[in-house]
Structure formats: C-alpha cells, structure tokens
Design an enzyme around this catalytic site. Sequence first.
Site, PDB file in Angstrom:
ATOM      1  N   ARG A 152      18.921  31.615  44.658  1.00 19.43           N
ATOM      2  CA  ARG A 152      19.915  32.752  44.845  1.00 19.43           C
ATOM      3  C   ARG A 152      19.042  33.850  45.598  1.00 19.43           C
ATOM      4  O   ARG A 152      19.505  34.613  46.486  1.00 19.43           O
ATOM      5  CB  ARG A 152      20.177  33.122  43.533  1.00 19.43           C
ATOM      6  N   ASP A 154      33.300  29.368  44.237  1.00 19.65           N
ATOM      7  CA  ASP A 154      33.795  30.180  43.039  1.00 19.65           C
ATOM      8  C   ASP A 154      35.308  29.818  43.497  1.00 19.65           C
ATOM      9  O   ASP A 154      35.776  29.648  44.398  1.00 19.65           O
ATOM     10  CB  ASP A 154      33.331  31.346  43.211  1.00 19.65           C
TER      11      ASP A 154
HETATM   12  C1  CP3 Z   1      37.404  33.107  36.237  1.00 18.68           C
HETATM   13  C2  CP3 Z   1      36.446  32.411  37.121  1.00 18.68           C
HETATM   14  C3  CP3 Z   1      35.624  32.750  38.387  1.00 18.68           C
HETATM   15  N1  CP3 Z   1      34.759  31.921  38.833  1.00 18.68           N
HETATM   16  C4  CP3 Z   1      35.113  30.719  38.072  1.00 18.68           C
HETATM   17  C5  CP3 Z   1      36.138  30.825  37.274  1.00 18.68           C
HETATM   18  C6  CP3 Z   1      36.874  29.882  36.222  1.00 18.68           C
HETATM   19  C7  CP3 Z   1      35.921  29.257  35.273  1.00 18.68           C
HETATM   20  C8  CP3 Z   1      35.958  30.544  34.214  1.00 18.68           C
HETATM   21  O1  CP3 Z   1      36.890  30.788  33.537  1.00 18.68           O
HETATM   22  O2  CP3 Z   1      34.851  30.866  34.023  1.00 18.68           O
HETATM   23  C9  CP3 Z   1      34.605  29.288  38.427  1.00 18.68           C
HETATM   24  C10 CP3 Z   1      33.386  29.178  39.142  1.00 18.68           C
HETATM   25  N2  CP3 Z   1      32.424  30.066  39.370  1.00 18.68           N
HETATM   26  C11 CP3 Z   1      31.178  29.577  39.827  1.00 18.68           C
HETATM   27  C12 CP3 Z   1      31.217  28.039  39.545  1.00 18.68           C
HETATM   28  C13 CP3 Z   1      30.160  27.024  40.156  1.00 18.68           C
HETATM   29  C14 CP3 Z   1      30.190  25.898  39.398  1.00 18.68           C
HETATM   30  C15 CP3 Z   1      29.913  25.920  38.191  1.00 18.68           C
HETATM   31  O3  CP3 Z   1      28.722  26.331  37.792  1.00 18.68           O
HETATM   32  O4  CP3 Z   1      30.161  25.322  37.457  1.00 18.68           O
HETATM   33  C16 CP3 Z   1      32.670  28.103  39.305  1.00 18.68           C
HETATM   34  C17 CP3 Z   1      33.278  26.479  38.596  1.00 18.68           C
HETATM   35  C18 CP3 Z   1      30.076  30.114  40.172  1.00 18.68           C
HETATM   36  C19 CP3 Z   1      29.903  31.544  40.129  1.00 18.68           C
HETATM   37  N3  CP3 Z   1      30.812  32.518  39.984  1.00 18.68           N
HETATM   38  C20 CP3 Z   1      30.051  33.666  39.546  1.00 18.68           C
HETATM   39  C21 CP3 Z   1      28.743  33.509  39.359  1.00 18.68           C
HETATM   40  C22 CP3 Z   1      27.817  34.436  39.170  1.00 18.68           C
HETATM   41  C23 CP3 Z   1      27.245  35.469  40.323  1.00 18.68           C
HETATM   42  C24 CP3 Z   1      25.851  35.579  40.543  1.00 18.68           C
HETATM   43  O5  CP3 Z   1      24.920  34.848  40.640  1.00 18.68           O
HETATM   44  O6  CP3 Z   1      25.544  36.661  40.853  1.00 18.68           O
HETATM   45  C25 CP3 Z   1      28.424  32.342  39.873  1.00 18.68           C
HETATM   46  C26 CP3 Z   1      27.117  31.434  39.698  1.00 18.68           C
HETATM   47  C27 CP3 Z   1      30.609  35.193  39.622  1.00 18.68           C
HETATM   48  C28 CP3 Z   1      32.031  35.098  38.767  1.00 18.68           C
HETATM   49  N4  CP3 Z   1      33.188  34.476  39.422  1.00 18.68           N
HETATM   50  C29 CP3 Z   1      34.128  34.941  38.698  1.00 18.68           C
HETATM   51  C30 CP3 Z   1      33.936  35.649  37.765  1.00 18.68           C
HETATM   52  C31 CP3 Z   1      34.423  36.313  36.538  1.00 18.68           C
HETATM   53  C32 CP3 Z   1      32.532  36.031  37.856  1.00 18.68           C
HETATM   54  C33 CP3 Z   1      31.362  37.092  37.258  1.00 18.68           C
HETATM   55  C34 CP3 Z   1      31.090  36.476  36.014  1.00 18.68           C
HETATM   56  C35 CP3 Z   1      30.151  35.181  36.137  1.00 18.68           C
HETATM   57  O7  CP3 Z   1      28.998  35.447  36.346  1.00 18.68           O
HETATM   58  O8  CP3 Z   1      30.693  34.270  35.896  1.00 18.68           O
HETATM   59  C36 CP3 Z   1      35.504  34.261  38.517  1.00 18.68           C
END
Ligand code: CP3
Length: 342
Positions: free
Chosen positions: A39, A76
């Site tokens: 990242r 995402d």
């Molecule tokens: C609601 C939702 C989101 N994203 C997702 C959901 C549904 C699952 C759940 O309920 O947790 C799904 C998701 N988001 C991400 C994946 C990647 C695959 C996996 O790791 O399974 C998946 C399957 C990467 C991500 N999505 C996000 C990150 C973190 C960002 C970073 O690396 O700076 C990652 C790796 C950011 C994200 N994206 C989202 C939020 C609320 C956030 C911030 C909080 C967090 O860290 O999860 C929306």
Amino acid sequence: MTLKNDLLLRAARGEKTERTPVWLMRQAGRILAEYRAVREKAGSFIGLATTPELAAEVTIQPVDILGVDAAIIFSDILVIPEAMGLPYEMVEKRGPWFPNPVQTQADVERLKVSDAETDLGYVLEAIRITKRNLNNRVPLIGFAGAPWTIFAYMIEGSGSKTFSKAKRMLYTDPQLSHALLQKITDSTIAYLKGQIIAGADLIQIFDSWAGILSPEQYRTFSLPYLKQICVAIQGVPKTVFAKDAWFAREEIAQLECDTIGLDWTMDPIESRQLVGPNKTLQGNLDPCVLYADYQTIEKEVKNMLKAFGPQRHIANLGHGVYPDTDPDKVRCFIETVKEYSH
Ligand SMILES: Cc1c2[nH]c(c1CCC(=O)O)Cc1[nH]c(c(CCC(=O)O)c1C)Cc1[nH]c(c(CCC(=O)O)c1C)Cc1[nH]c(c(C)c1CCC(=O)O)C2
C-alpha cells in the site's frame, strides 16, 4: 483448469467435504504488514485498488501467509458508486467520503448505469492477473455491495451510526429511492457478470447495513434487489451476507443463493432451523474472539464448528477481521478449523 483446493466451492454447492473450508472477510488489506508495504508503494488505498498488478499481489498474500482456502479480490464495494459517476475518497483513519452525495432527483438522473469493462476494467484485470498467479491453488471470490448498502453510502456521503439521511429518503421519497436502487442493481449485475467472465469462482454480496432497516423496510428496499441479482447471476455459487438482519433469515433463504452469511449474533442451530437444509451457512465467530489467548480461541472455534456441524458450513468470522488483530491469532483460528473439522 481444475482447482487443487475446491473445498469452498464444494461446501457452497452442498457437496461432501473432508473438512470445513475457512477464509476471513476482509482478510486482504487489514492485518498484514506485507499489505501495508504494498500500500505504501501504491501511495493510497484507491491507488492500490486501481493498479491491477498490486491489487492481485495483496489478494494472494493471505493465501500464502495465512493458509486460507480462498482468495477474495482486493477492491471495495464503493467502486460501484464511483463507476456510476459519484467519486469517493478514502480518508485516513475515517473511511470513505463522497464529496457530492446524492440528494435530489436530478442527482439520481445524472448517475449512469455503469458498464463492467469500460468503467470497472481495472477490477476485472486484477481478477485475471490474480487467477493467473493463483495457479488454481484456491478459488477466487468476487464481490459487490448489496444495493441498499451502496445506496446508504451514496445518500449519506460517508459512514454513519444511523444512516438517517439514507433512511429518511426511504420514508420521504420511496419512488426516488427505488429509482436509485434499480440503477445500482443494474450496475451491480453487469459488474458481477464481468467478474465471473474474468474468472471469479464464487461471488458474495455484502449487505453490511441490512440491520438498521426495519423488517418491513428490508422487505421493500433490500430483498427485491437482492432477488434480482441472485436471479441474474448464474454459473457460480452465490453468498448473501446481510449483517444484523437476523429478522430476515427465512426470507433470505428464499433467494436463489447457495450460501447465507451469519454474523455472531445469529445462533447456528437456530439459523439452520430457519433456513432449512438446502443452504450452506457461512460464519460466524465474533472477530473479538481473536483478541483472546490461543487456548480461548481454540475453544471458541471448536464450539462454533460443533454448532454448525461438519457439512454445508464455511468457517469465517461474523464480520470483517478487525485491523488490530494479531496475524498469529488469525493463523490459530485457521489452523483450529483445519485440524478440528477434519
Ligand atoms: C461496508 C464495506 C466497505 N467495504 C467493504 C464493505 C463490506 C464489508 C464490511 O461490512 O466490512 C468490503 C471490502 N473492502 C475491502 C475489501 C477487500 C477484500 C477483503 O479484504 O476482503 C472488501 C471485501 C478493502 C478495503 N476497504 C477499505 C480498506 C482500508 C483502506 C486503507 O487501506 O487505507 C480496505 C483494505 C476502506 C473502507 N471501505 C469501506 C469502509 C467502511 C472502509 C473504512 C474502514 C476500513 O478500513 O474498513 C466500505
């Protein structure tokens, strides 16, 4: 082309498995130092998600490092609003943010139904590279958000405890709500079909904000769109994970899906009674169990496996793994499932 480890697919299809398959929601990108290194190289979450070679690399990391029985494509759920014309940002430590959330009918009309290849080609390319580099070791899971959960972010503009702006729209303008939900659904169906053509072996729909709706609202504003998706998507097993929607388990069981995801508030034995014998159940260890010592984790995992039984179960957490979880504790979870369910 046959997979060396197809436990996940067999469990999803209701075929006999010699042990319970295991993977973790949000296994890519939250807990591994190896992820943070990649990242760093990409500069930002969105930079990483839109660089297919790097997205493929972090997708495969949990397979190599943790020994899970499936990979889930690194992306995402919010790529869909972006593809429809609503850009988002990932604010460090705060999460997703939409500078121009949807407010009016004109806003909804301005959004387009996205096309998988032209608007989300970077995800499809990441899937193709991942499939090549996985070399058929384990299946690859594709995914999308449920229309209601995507709607909630598009209206609210960010995460929220109540999503009261989004819920207000359901009550004050149901017609406009349905129009937006339909556009999201059409975009999502095209996207998931594209993921399957690109190589996804199974798909999961995340309805992360299901539990903030009343049963009646869930029936009106979420289930009909999940139904459309489940009918339209054919050829690979489908999982529906509706977090906190304990009240809707029987109705979710009527969807044309193979697996139902459970969170940790849903009792496995009661859930089995509610959904009947013809669905696979996925879940549902409380992610906070992984803060405990190794002995406690082993005990909790064994209790979970006993409650689900050896067949038609995919072991997982009840929601995504928390970012401050020790990867060794995750390994303990995975190893216990593998050894004890054998
Ligand atoms: C609601 C939702 C989101 N994203 C997702 C959901 C549904 C699952 C759940 O309920 O947790 C799904 C998701 N988001 C991400 C994946 C990647 C695959 C996996 O790791 O399974 C998946 C399957 C990467 C991500 N999505 C996000 C990150 C973190 C960002 C970073 O690396 O700076 C990652 C790796 C950011 C994200 N994206 C989202 C939020 C609320 C956030 C911030 C909080 C967090 O860290 O999860 C929306």
